[in-house]
Design a protein around this motif. Sequence first.
Motif, short mmCIF file in Angstrom:
data_model
loop_
_atom_site.label_atom_id
_atom_site.label_comp_id
_atom_site.label_asym_id
_atom_site.label_seq_id
_atom_site.Cartn_x
_atom_site.Cartn_y
_atom_site.Cartn_z
N LYS A 63 2.38 9.26 -1.45
CA LYS A 63 2.11 10.29 -1.07
C LYS A 63 1.16 10.51 0.10
O LYS A 63 0.56 11.43 0.75
CB LYS A 63 1.71 11.38 -2.18
N THR A 64 0.23 9.49 0.24
CA THR A 64 -0.72 9.12 1.17
C THR A 64 -0.09 9.07 2.54
O THR A 64 0.79 8.22 2.78
CB THR A 64 -1.76 8.11 0.81
N ALA A 112 2.34 1.63 -3.46
CA ALA A 112 1.43 2.11 -4.48
C ALA A 112 0.78 3.79 -4.15
O ALA A 112 0.51 4.16 -5.35
CB ALA A 112 0.17 1.21 -4.34
N ASN A 113 0.89 4.08 -2.92
CA ASN A 113 0.31 5.35 -2.68
C ASN A 113 1.51 6.12 -1.90
O ASN A 113 1.09 6.30 -0.41
CB ASN A 113 -0.94 5.30 -1.81
N ALA A 123 0.81 -1.46 0.04
CA ALA A 123 -0.05 0.14 0.06
C ALA A 123 0.84 1.29 -0.25
O ALA A 123 0.62 2.37 -0.84
CB ALA A 123 -1.03 -0.08 1.21
N LEU A 148 -3.18 4.98 5.42
CA LEU A 148 -3.25 3.53 4.66
C LEU A 148 -3.25 2.44 5.94
O LEU A 148 -3.97 1.40 5.57
CB LEU A 148 -1.84 3.66 4.11
#
Length: 73
Positions: free
Chosen positions: A32-33, A29-30, A26, A38
């Motif tokens: 900047k989150t 894949a993300n 996760a 997450l």
Amino acid sequence: MPPESEAERNALRSAARKCNAELHEAIAANPKTPFDHLSGPIIKKHHTPIAPRFSLPLFLWTIGVLNGQFEER
């Protein structure tokens, strides 16, 4: 409550490994989150099946051991 048997230790480690792998996927894949957004749902998903036997702090500590943040006693 710490694991008392080898089977319980294996169950805890298995859930922690699966959670850890999903967390890393996760994050990749993300990137900047924020981690808090997450991690919460993923940790909850993997902790719920083992929650009757293992506390959340023990589960998180086990993930930390897998990542080298803590030393296993």
